[in-house]
Motif scaffolding. Structure first.
Motif, PDB file in Angstrom:
ATOM      1  N   GLU A 108      -2.732  63.947 -18.816  1.00 33.86           N
ATOM      2  CA  GLU A 108      -2.335  63.022 -19.873  1.00 33.86           C
ATOM      3  C   GLU A 108      -3.496  62.790 -20.849  1.00 33.86           C
ATOM      4  O   GLU A 108      -3.280  62.680 -22.068  1.00 33.86           O
ATOM      5  CB  GLU A 108      -1.877  61.699 -19.268  1.00 33.86           C
ATOM      6  CG  GLU A 108      -0.523  61.785 -18.572  1.00 33.86           C
ATOM      7  CD  GLU A 108      -0.115  60.475 -17.929  1.00 33.86           C
ATOM      8  OE1 GLU A 108      -0.890  59.493 -18.037  1.00 33.86           O
ATOM      9  OE2 GLU A 108       0.961  60.431 -17.312  1.00 33.86           O
ATOM     10  N   PHE A 109      -4.707  62.717 -20.335  1.00 31.60           N
ATOM     11  CA  PHE A 109      -5.864  62.496 -21.215  1.00 31.60           C
ATOM     12  C   PHE A 109      -6.097  63.694 -22.119  1.00 31.60           C
ATOM     13  O   PHE A 109      -6.243  63.552 -23.348  1.00 31.60           O
ATOM     14  CB  PHE A 109      -7.112  62.198 -20.380  1.00 31.60           C
ATOM     15  CG  PHE A 109      -8.368  62.100 -21.208  1.00 31.60           C
ATOM     16  CD1 PHE A 109      -8.493  61.135 -22.202  1.00 31.60           C
ATOM     17  CD2 PHE A 109      -9.424  62.981 -21.000  1.00 31.60           C
ATOM     18  CE1 PHE A 109      -9.653  61.041 -22.971  1.00 31.60           C
ATOM     19  CE2 PHE A 109     -10.579  62.895 -21.767  1.00 31.60           C
ATOM     20  CZ  PHE A 109     -10.696  61.926 -22.750  1.00 31.60           C
ATOM     21  N   GLN A 124      -1.540  62.570  -8.610  1.00 34.15           N
ATOM     22  CA  GLN A 124      -1.675  61.486  -9.587  1.00 34.15           C
ATOM     23  C   GLN A 124      -2.959  61.638 -10.390  1.00 34.15           C
ATOM     24  O   GLN A 124      -2.973  61.441 -11.607  1.00 34.15           O
ATOM     25  CB  GLN A 124      -1.662  60.124  -8.896  1.00 34.15           C
ATOM     26  CG  GLN A 124      -1.706  58.951  -9.882  1.00 34.15           C
ATOM     27  CD  GLN A 124      -1.740  57.615  -9.193  1.00 34.15           C
ATOM     28  OE1 GLN A 124      -2.544  57.387  -8.275  1.00 34.15           O
ATOM     29  NE2 GLN A 124      -0.875  56.700  -9.602  1.00 34.15           N
ATOM     30  N   TRP A 125      -4.031  61.994  -9.712  1.00 30.65           N
ATOM     31  CA  TRP A 125      -5.309  62.224 -10.391  1.00 30.65           C
ATOM     32  C   TRP A 125      -5.151  63.314 -11.443  1.00 30.65           C
ATOM     33  O   TRP A 125      -5.578  63.159 -12.596  1.00 30.65           O
ATOM     34  CB  TRP A 125      -6.370  62.567  -9.348  1.00 30.65           C
ATOM     35  CG  TRP A 125      -7.502  63.416  -9.816  1.00 30.65           C
ATOM     36  CD1 TRP A 125      -8.272  63.230 -10.925  1.00 30.65           C
ATOM     37  CD2 TRP A 125      -7.999  64.593  -9.177  1.00 30.65           C
ATOM     38  NE1 TRP A 125      -9.223  64.224 -11.017  1.00 30.65           N
ATOM     39  CE2 TRP A 125      -9.075  65.064  -9.957  1.00 30.65           C
ATOM     40  CE3 TRP A 125      -7.657  65.277  -8.017  1.00 30.65           C
ATOM     41  CZ2 TRP A 125      -9.795  66.204  -9.614  1.00 30.65           C
ATOM     42  CZ3 TRP A 125      -8.384  66.402  -7.673  1.00 30.65           C
ATOM     43  CH2 TRP A 125      -9.433  66.854  -8.462  1.00 30.65           C
ATOM     44  N   LYS A 126      -4.507  64.425 -11.083  1.00 31.10           N
ATOM     45  CA  LYS A 126      -4.335  65.506 -12.042  1.00 31.10           C
ATOM     46  C   LYS A 126      -3.319  65.138 -13.119  1.00 31.10           C
ATOM     47  O   LYS A 126      -3.408  65.618 -14.255  1.00 31.10           O
ATOM     48  CB  LYS A 126      -3.904  66.793 -11.334  1.00 31.10           C
ATOM     49  CG  LYS A 126      -4.972  67.373 -10.428  1.00 31.10           C
ATOM     50  CD  LYS A 126      -6.351  67.420 -11.089  1.00 31.10           C
ATOM     51  CE  LYS A 126      -6.418  68.199 -12.380  1.00 31.10           C
ATOM     52  NZ  LYS A 126      -7.762  68.142 -13.013  1.00 31.10           N
ATOM     53  N   VAL A 128      -7.403  56.278 -25.785  1.00 32.09           N
ATOM     54  CA  VAL A 128      -8.126  55.265 -25.007  1.00 32.09           C
ATOM     55  C   VAL A 128      -7.342  54.874 -23.760  1.00 32.09           C
ATOM     56  O   VAL A 128      -7.898  54.764 -22.659  1.00 32.09           O
ATOM     57  CB  VAL A 128      -8.414  54.018 -25.875  1.00 32.09           C
ATOM     58  CG1 VAL A 128      -8.956  52.874 -25.016  1.00 32.09           C
ATOM     59  CG2 VAL A 128      -9.413  54.360 -26.978  1.00 32.09           C
ATOM     60  N   GLY A 129      -6.035  54.678 -23.914  1.00 32.16           N
ATOM     61  CA  GLY A 129      -5.211  54.302 -22.765  1.00 32.16           C
ATOM     62  C   GLY A 129      -5.162  55.382 -21.702  1.00 32.16           C
ATOM     63  O   GLY A 129      -5.235  55.091 -20.503  1.00 32.16           O
ATOM     64  N   LYS A 179      -6.781  55.077 -17.588  1.00 34.96           N
ATOM     65  CA  LYS A 179      -6.127  55.370 -16.307  1.00 34.96           C
ATOM     66  C   LYS A 179      -6.901  56.431 -15.526  1.00 34.96           C
ATOM     67  O   LYS A 179      -7.081  56.309 -14.308  1.00 34.96           O
ATOM     68  CB  LYS A 179      -4.691  55.832 -16.554  1.00 34.96           C
ATOM     69  CG  LYS A 179      -3.773  54.759 -17.078  1.00 34.96           C
ATOM     70  CD  LYS A 179      -2.307  55.171 -16.995  1.00 34.96           C
ATOM     71  CE  LYS A 179      -1.985  56.351 -17.847  1.00 34.96           C
ATOM     72  NZ  LYS A 179      -0.549  56.716 -17.807  1.00 34.96           N
ATOM     73  N   LEU A 180      -7.340  57.465 -16.238  1.00 36.50           N
ATOM     74  CA  LEU A 180      -8.093  58.534 -15.576  1.00 36.50           C
ATOM     75  C   LEU A 180      -9.409  58.002 -15.019  1.00 36.50           C
ATOM     76  O   LEU A 180      -9.789  58.316 -13.879  1.00 36.50           O
ATOM     77  CB  LEU A 180      -8.355  59.662 -16.572  1.00 36.50           C
ATOM     78  CG  LEU A 180      -9.230  60.823 -16.087  1.00 36.50           C
ATOM     79  CD1 LEU A 180      -8.611  61.510 -14.876  1.00 36.50           C
ATOM     80  CD2 LEU A 180      -9.453  61.828 -17.221  1.00 36.50           C
ATOM     81  N   ALA A 181     -10.116  57.193 -15.806  1.00 38.30           N
ATOM     82  CA  ALA A 181     -11.419  56.679 -15.377  1.00 38.30           C
ATOM     83  C   ALA A 181     -11.293  55.781 -14.150  1.00 38.30           C
ATOM     84  O   ALA A 181     -12.151  55.818 -13.256  1.00 38.30           O
ATOM     85  CB  ALA A 181     -12.081  55.921 -16.528  1.00 38.30           C
TER      86      ALA A 181
END
Length: 245
Positions: free
Chosen positions: A143-144, A136-138, A113-114, A118-120
């Motif tokens: 991480e997700f 950072q986006w990637k 969830v965490g 961040k990704l969303a």
């Protein structure tokens, strides 16, 4: 963040290897670019022998190619190679998803969830047209996906997946690909599937997610500028200046 990034206590040789690897994966060193040892020595601050060792390691990972007496070059890109890497990623990630969903506990759910949160947030900024750093986006995307499989129970599987993911990531960074709302929606469904332990839905969605990315890159012609001779491959400006290009 790629799997190339290490800690402050590593040796100069390991640090150089990881720095070069990160620059290749994040496309700061362009596909097909010649890697002159003298230029690299100035950029990464290590000797020729250390650089050769690092580049040979990267060649064994498929990120660099050794050209015999001509030295080294960043591995080229092609639609065929991207499709093969995508299939390898799917094979590994789908296997890990099944094991992770079965074993994941409440702490694992919290990590998933965490990571998705961040990704969303970053995806919403991109969709709104706000400036965002591609690396950072990637990093958040990685991480997700890593969180989804973190409970699989196999260190070997996670390490193999990380290497495959980095090769897939290189194509995304070369193409600077963001597929917009569809990718964000797919990530949200992957989160729902994880919390519901719905393996079949997650695996089907992951295939659509990965294959959609490949189609977007290949059919959109993003690899075309790198299909010419290696001589025309252009590194990032700062590296180009340092390498004397």
């Amino acid at each position: 963040m790629t799997s190339a990034e290490g800690d402050a206590g590593e040796s100069p040789g390991e640090a150089a290897y990881r720095r070069i690897r990160t620059d290749v994966v994040l496309a700061r060193l362009a596909p097909g670019q010649k890697l002159g040892l003298d230029g690299l020595r100035e950029v990464y601050g290590v000797g020729i022998g250390t650089l050769r060792e690092a580049l040979n390691r990267l060649a064994s990972e498929g990120l660099v190619i050794a050209e015999g007496q001509r030295g080294f070059a960043v591995a080229p890109v092609s639609a065929e190679d991207f499709r093969e890497i995508a299939e390898l990623r799917l094979l590994l990630e789908n296997e890990a998803i099944a094991a992770s969903f079965a074993a994941g506990d409440l702490d694992w759910e919290g990590q998933v969830v965490g990571a998705h949160h961040k990704l969303a947030v970053l995806e919403r900024r991109l969709l709104a047209g706000e400036g965002a750093d591609a690396s950072q986006w990637k990093q958040y995307d990685r991480e997700f996906h890593t969180a989804l499989i973190a409970a699989c129970g196999s260190v070997a599987l996670l390490e193999t997946y990380a290497a495959a993911y980095d090769r897939f990531l290189r194509y995304q960074m070369v193409a600077v690909v963001f597929r917009g709302a569809i990718a964000a929606e797919q990530h949200a469904v992957l989160l729902e599937s994880a919390l519901a332990r719905d393996v079949t839905r997650a695996q089907d969605l992951l295939r659509a997610h990965v294959e959609g990315c490949v189609h977007h890159v290949v059919e959109g012609g993003a690899l075309a500028p790198f299909a010419a001779t290696r001589r025309r491959a252009r590194p990032a400006p700062a590296l180009a200046m340092a390498l004397g290009r």
